[in-house]
Design a protein around this motif. Structure first.
Motif, PDB file in Angstrom:
ATOM      1  N   ASP A 238     -15.050 -18.539 109.279  1.00 46.76           N
ATOM      2  CA  ASP A 238     -14.865 -19.405 108.119  1.00 46.76           C
ATOM      3  C   ASP A 238     -14.803 -18.533 106.874  1.00 46.76           C
ATOM      4  OD1 ASP A 238     -14.712 -21.699 106.551  1.00 46.76           O
ATOM      5  OD2 ASP A 238     -16.883 -21.982 106.509  1.00 46.76           O
ATOM      6  N   ILE A 239     -13.726 -18.643 106.110  1.00 50.47           N
ATOM      7  CA  ILE A 239     -13.628 -17.951 104.829  1.00 50.47           C
ATOM      8  C   ILE A 239     -14.411 -18.785 103.822  1.00 50.47           C
ATOM      9  CG2 ILE A 239     -12.084 -17.086 103.035  1.00 50.47           C
ATOM     10  CD1 ILE A 239     -11.717 -15.717 105.763  1.00 50.47           C
ATOM     11  N   LEU A 240     -15.498 -18.248 103.319  1.00 46.07           N
ATOM     12  CA  LEU A 240     -16.366 -18.978 102.407  1.00 46.07           C
ATOM     13  C   LEU A 240     -15.842 -18.938 100.974  1.00 46.07           C
ATOM     14  CD1 LEU A 240     -19.780 -17.733 103.829  1.00 46.07           C
ATOM     15  CD2 LEU A 240     -18.541 -19.837 104.408  1.00 46.07           C
ATOM     16  N   SER A 241     -15.285 -17.792 100.582  1.00 42.59           N
ATOM     17  CA  SER A 241     -14.739 -17.688  99.227  1.00 42.59           C
ATOM     18  C   SER A 241     -13.825 -16.470  99.113  1.00 42.59           C
ATOM     19  CB  SER A 241     -15.858 -17.595  98.188  1.00 42.59           C
ATOM     20  OG  SER A 241     -16.614 -16.416  98.368  1.00 42.59           O
ATOM     21  N   ILE A 242     -12.887 -16.580  98.186  1.00 43.28           N
ATOM     22  CA  ILE A 242     -12.040 -15.456  97.778  1.00 43.28           C
ATOM     23  C   ILE A 242     -12.038 -15.481  96.260  1.00 43.28           C
ATOM     24  CG2 ILE A 242      -9.746 -14.417  97.825  1.00 43.28           C
ATOM     25  CD1 ILE A 242      -9.232 -15.961 100.445  1.00 43.28           C
ATOM     26  N   LYS A 243     -12.626 -14.438  95.666  1.00 43.96           N
ATOM     27  CA  LYS A 243     -12.771 -14.401  94.211  1.00 43.96           C
ATOM     28  C   LYS A 243     -12.346 -13.038  93.683  1.00 43.96           C
ATOM     29  CE  LYS A 243     -16.786 -17.459  94.215  1.00 43.96           C
ATOM     30  NZ  LYS A 243     -18.198 -17.585  93.897  1.00 43.96           N
ATOM     31  N   PRO A 244     -11.804 -13.007  92.464  1.00 44.00           N
ATOM     32  CA  PRO A 244     -11.504 -11.707  91.847  1.00 44.00           C
ATOM     33  C   PRO A 244     -12.791 -10.893  91.705  1.00 44.00           C
ATOM     34  CG  PRO A 244     -10.516 -13.496  90.598  1.00 44.00           C
ATOM     35  CD  PRO A 244     -11.424 -14.127  91.614  1.00 44.00           C
ATOM     36  N   TYR A 245     -12.686  -9.585  91.937  1.00 44.49           N
ATOM     37  CA  TYR A 245     -13.830  -8.681  91.783  1.00 44.49           C
ATOM     38  C   TYR A 245     -14.014  -8.414  90.295  1.00 44.49           C
ATOM     39  CZ  TYR A 245     -16.863  -4.607  92.655  1.00 44.49           C
ATOM     40  OH  TYR A 245     -17.901  -3.713  92.692  1.00 44.49           O
ATOM     41  N   TRP A 246     -15.148  -8.757  89.761  1.00 40.98           N
ATOM     42  CA  TRP A 246     -15.383  -8.714  88.324  1.00 40.98           C
ATOM     43  C   TRP A 246     -15.315  -7.304  87.735  1.00 40.98           C
ATOM     44  CZ3 TRP A 246     -19.658  -6.134  86.324  1.00 40.98           C
ATOM     45  CH2 TRP A 246     -20.631  -5.763  87.252  1.00 40.98           C
ATOM     46  N   LYS A 247     -15.495  -6.276  88.556  1.00 41.70           N
ATOM     47  CA  LYS A 247     -15.502  -4.909  88.033  1.00 41.70           C
ATOM     48  C   LYS A 247     -14.107  -4.301  87.914  1.00 41.70           C
ATOM     49  CE  LYS A 247     -20.034  -3.186  89.400  1.00 41.70           C
ATOM     50  NZ  LYS A 247     -20.721  -2.118  90.140  1.00 41.70           N
ATOM     51  N   MET A 248     -13.158  -4.767  88.741  1.00 41.20           N
ATOM     52  CA  MET A 248     -11.857  -4.119  88.776  1.00 41.20           C
ATOM     53  C   MET A 248     -10.741  -5.146  88.916  1.00 41.20           C
ATOM     54  SD  MET A 248     -12.993  -0.680  90.912  1.00 41.20           S
ATOM     55  CE  MET A 248     -12.163  -1.083  92.326  1.00 41.20           C
ATOM     56  N   GLU A 249      -9.767  -5.046  88.048  1.00 42.77           N
ATOM     57  CA  GLU A 249      -8.633  -5.958  88.060  1.00 42.77           C
ATOM     58  C   GLU A 249      -7.773  -5.703  89.301  1.00 42.77           C
ATOM     59  OE1 GLU A 249      -4.823  -6.926  85.246  1.00 42.77           O
ATOM     60  OE2 GLU A 249      -6.686  -6.294  84.274  1.00 42.77           O
ATOM     61  N   GLY A 250      -7.295  -6.776  89.911  1.00 39.98           N
ATOM     62  CA  GLY A 250      -6.425  -6.661  91.078  1.00 39.98           C
ATOM     63  C   GLY A 250      -7.160  -6.527  92.401  1.00 39.98           C
ATOM     64  N   PHE A 251      -8.499  -6.534  92.362  1.00 37.91           N
ATOM     65  CA  PHE A 251      -9.317  -6.464  93.572  1.00 37.91           C
ATOM     66  C   PHE A 251      -9.988  -7.815  93.798  1.00 37.91           C
ATOM     67  CE2 PHE A 251      -8.690  -2.101  92.597  1.00 37.91           C
ATOM     68  CZ  PHE A 251      -8.813  -1.410  93.775  1.00 37.91           C
ATOM     69  N   TYR A 252     -10.218  -8.151  95.058  1.00 39.55           N
ATOM     70  CA  TYR A 252     -10.822  -9.431  95.394  1.00 39.55           C
ATOM     71  C   TYR A 252     -11.991  -9.241  96.354  1.00 39.55           C
ATOM     72  CZ  TYR A 252      -6.775 -11.491  93.234  1.00 39.55           C
ATOM     73  OH  TYR A 252      -5.827 -11.836  92.322  1.00 39.55           O
TER      74      TYR A 252
END
Length: 96
Positions: free
Chosen positions: A19-33
């Motif tokens: 189950d994919i619980l969440s996919i969120k942008p990584y707050w430290k680096m743009e373009g990373f999730y």
């Protein structure tokens, strides 16, 4: 999502449910999730199966926890010579 699927490919035969619980942008680096997933296995992996799976992702891991049930790798980790294409960091918690 393709990077996630490629990363867990090494344990596909062992997966009962995921189950994919969440996919969120990584707050430290743009373009990373950050992909947070829960994977239930048919049976617990043996130590050899676990190591083969981890080695398919990266050649360098740090283990934490009382029973070394948490594993961490990163492209910036000292001594890391291989990490799966598209992956910057992986943190895995193995529940028994």
């Amino acid at each position: 999502m393709n990077i996630y699927q490629d990363t867990v490919q090494g344990i596909n035969p062992h997966i009962k449910e995921q189950d994919i619980l969440s996919i969120k942008p990584y707050w430290k680096m743009e373009g990373f999730y950050v992909v947070k997933a829960c994977i239930e296995l048919i049976n617990e992996l043996s130590e050899k199966e676990r190591d083969i799976f981890l080695d398919s992702i990266s050649d360098k891991w740090l283990f934490f926890g009382e029973t070394s049930n948490e594993a961490l790798t990163s492209v910036t980790m000292e001594g890391c010579k291989f990490i799966k294409n598209g992956v910057y960091m992986v943190n895995i918690e193995f529940d028994n």
